[in-house]
Scaffold this motif. Structure first.
Motif, short mmCIF file in Angstrom:
data_model
loop_
_atom_site.label_atom_id
_atom_site.label_comp_id
_atom_site.label_asym_id
_atom_site.label_seq_id
_atom_site.Cartn_x
_atom_site.Cartn_y
_atom_site.Cartn_z
N LEU A 101 -14.36 8.55 53.56
CA LEU A 101 -15.40 7.54 53.37
C LEU A 101 -15.83 7.54 51.91
O LEU A 101 -15.97 8.62 51.30
N ASN A 102 -16.05 6.36 51.35
CA ASN A 102 -16.46 6.25 49.95
C ASN A 102 -17.92 6.64 49.75
O ASN A 102 -18.78 6.23 50.52
N ILE A 103 -18.17 7.41 48.70
CA ILE A 103 -19.54 7.70 48.28
C ILE A 103 -19.91 6.57 47.33
O ILE A 103 -19.29 6.41 46.28
N GLY A 104 -20.89 5.77 47.69
CA GLY A 104 -21.23 4.58 46.91
C GLY A 104 -22.36 4.75 45.93
O GLY A 104 -22.53 3.95 45.02
N GLU A 105 -23.15 5.83 46.12
CA GLU A 105 -24.32 6.02 45.25
C GLU A 105 -24.75 7.47 45.27
O GLU A 105 -24.60 8.17 46.27
N VAL A 106 -25.27 7.91 44.14
CA VAL A 106 -25.89 9.23 44.01
C VAL A 106 -27.25 9.01 43.37
O VAL A 106 -27.36 8.30 42.37
N SER A 107 -28.27 9.61 43.97
CA SER A 107 -29.63 9.39 43.49
C SER A 107 -30.38 10.72 43.42
O SER A 107 -30.25 11.55 44.32
N ARG A 108 -31.15 10.89 42.36
CA ARG A 108 -31.95 12.10 42.22
C ARG A 108 -33.41 11.78 42.46
O ARG A 108 -33.97 10.87 41.86
N GLU A 109 -34.02 12.54 43.36
CA GLU A 109 -35.46 12.47 43.61
C GLU A 109 -35.99 13.89 43.48
O GLU A 109 -35.73 14.73 44.35
N GLY A 110 -36.67 14.17 42.38
CA GLY A 110 -37.20 15.51 42.15
C GLY A 110 -36.08 16.53 42.03
O GLY A 110 -35.19 16.38 41.19
N ASP A 111 -36.09 17.51 42.91
CA ASP A 111 -35.08 18.57 42.90
C ASP A 111 -33.99 18.36 43.94
O ASP A 111 -33.29 19.30 44.32
N GLU A 112 -33.87 17.13 44.43
CA GLU A 112 -32.87 16.81 45.45
C GLU A 112 -31.93 15.72 44.95
O GLU A 112 -32.34 14.80 44.27
N LEU A 113 -30.65 15.85 45.32
CA LEU A 113 -29.65 14.81 45.08
C LEU A 113 -29.29 14.22 46.42
O LEU A 113 -29.03 14.95 47.37
N GLU A 114 -29.25 12.91 46.49
CA GLU A 114 -28.87 12.25 47.72
C GLU A 114 -27.58 11.48 47.47
O GLU A 114 -27.47 10.71 46.51
N PHE A 115 -26.60 11.73 48.34
CA PHE A 115 -25.31 11.08 48.27
C PHE A 115 -25.23 10.07 49.41
O PHE A 115 -25.42 10.42 50.57
N TYR A 116 -24.95 8.81 49.07
CA TYR A 116 -24.92 7.73 50.06
C TYR A 116 -23.49 7.36 50.42
O TYR A 116 -22.68 7.08 49.54
N VAL A 117 -23.22 7.35 51.72
CA VAL A 117 -21.93 6.93 52.26
C VAL A 117 -22.25 5.82 53.24
O VAL A 117 -22.68 6.08 54.36
N GLY A 118 -22.11 4.58 52.79
CA GLY A 118 -22.51 3.46 53.63
C GLY A 118 -24.01 3.53 53.88
O GLY A 118 -24.79 3.73 52.96
N ALA A 119 -24.42 3.42 55.14
CA ALA A 119 -25.83 3.49 55.49
C ALA A 119 -26.32 4.93 55.64
O ALA A 119 -27.52 5.18 55.70
N ALA A 120 -25.42 5.88 55.71
CA ALA A 120 -25.78 7.29 55.88
C ALA A 120 -25.93 7.96 54.51
O ALA A 120 -25.40 7.50 53.51
N SER A 121 -26.67 9.06 54.51
CA SER A 121 -26.82 9.83 53.27
C SER A 121 -26.99 11.31 53.60
O SER A 121 -27.32 11.67 54.73
N GLU A 122 -26.75 12.13 52.62
CA GLU A 122 -26.90 13.58 52.75
C GLU A 122 -27.58 14.09 51.50
O GLU A 122 -27.22 13.69 50.38
N GLU A 123 -28.56 14.98 51.67
CA GLU A 123 -29.28 15.56 50.53
C GLU A 123 -28.82 16.98 50.26
O GLU A 123 -28.52 17.74 51.18
N PHE A 124 -28.79 17.31 48.96
CA PHE A 124 -28.47 18.65 48.51
C PHE A 124 -29.42 19.03 47.38
O PHE A 124 -29.84 18.15 46.61
N PRO A 125 -29.75 20.31 47.22
CA PRO A 125 -30.57 20.72 46.08
C PRO A 125 -29.82 20.51 44.76
O PRO A 125 -28.61 20.77 44.68
#
Length: 148
Positions: A101-125
């Motif tokens: 699945l393609n990762i379409g976006e990466v976003s940083r909010e504070g100390d978290e990175l969120e990786f978006y795959v379609g409508a789903a996302s996963e957060e990592f420190p």
């Protein structure tokens, strides 16, 4: 007066040259993103500073594990970078079960990175991405060397 203009031109030229000499990893950091969202091995990159459109070039496809997933970078990765975010990302995918699945976006909010795959996302420190992964072994290369 002409000395002042000449000095300003020299300063502006040296600033432009130094800005152009940034590595792709430094461009990420300048945009509040950790260098580890791109693997080691970048051979070149292009960046349009006005639009934020970038392309990163590798010699080959790069794959490595991240937790229970496998991540793949194509030889050319592109998208739009701005403060704390990469959008319209092309060339990065994650294998979930048997499907890439393609990762379409990466976003940083504070100390978290969120990786978006379609409508789903996963957060990592963010701290997990301080260092760039290596093709093949990813973030676990040192562990593989020491366990051998």
């Amino acid at each position: 007066m002409s000395i002042l203009i000449l000095s300003l031109l020299l300063f502006a030229t040296s600033f432009y040259v130094s800005a152009q000499n940034l590595t792709a990893y430094e461009v990420l950091q300048k945009n509040r993103l950790p260098r580890g969202i791109l693997p080691e091995g970048i051979v070149d990159y292009d960046l349009n500073p006005k639009t934020g459109f970038f392309k990163v070039y590798f010699n080959n496809t790069c794959q490595f594990p991240v937790d229970a997933f496998k991540v793949k970078y194509e030889p050319t990765v592109s998208g739009f970078i701005r403060n704390g975010r990469v959008t319209r990302l092309i060339g990065v995918s994650v294998k979930v079960v048997y499907v890439w699945l393609n990762i379409g976006e990466v976003s940083r909010e504070g100390d978290e990175l969120e990786f978006y795959v379609g409508a789903a996302s996963e957060e990592f420190p963010v701290h997990r991405f301080e260092n760039s992964p290596q093709c093949g072994c990813g973030f676990y290369c040192r562990e593989l060397i020491y366990s051998s």
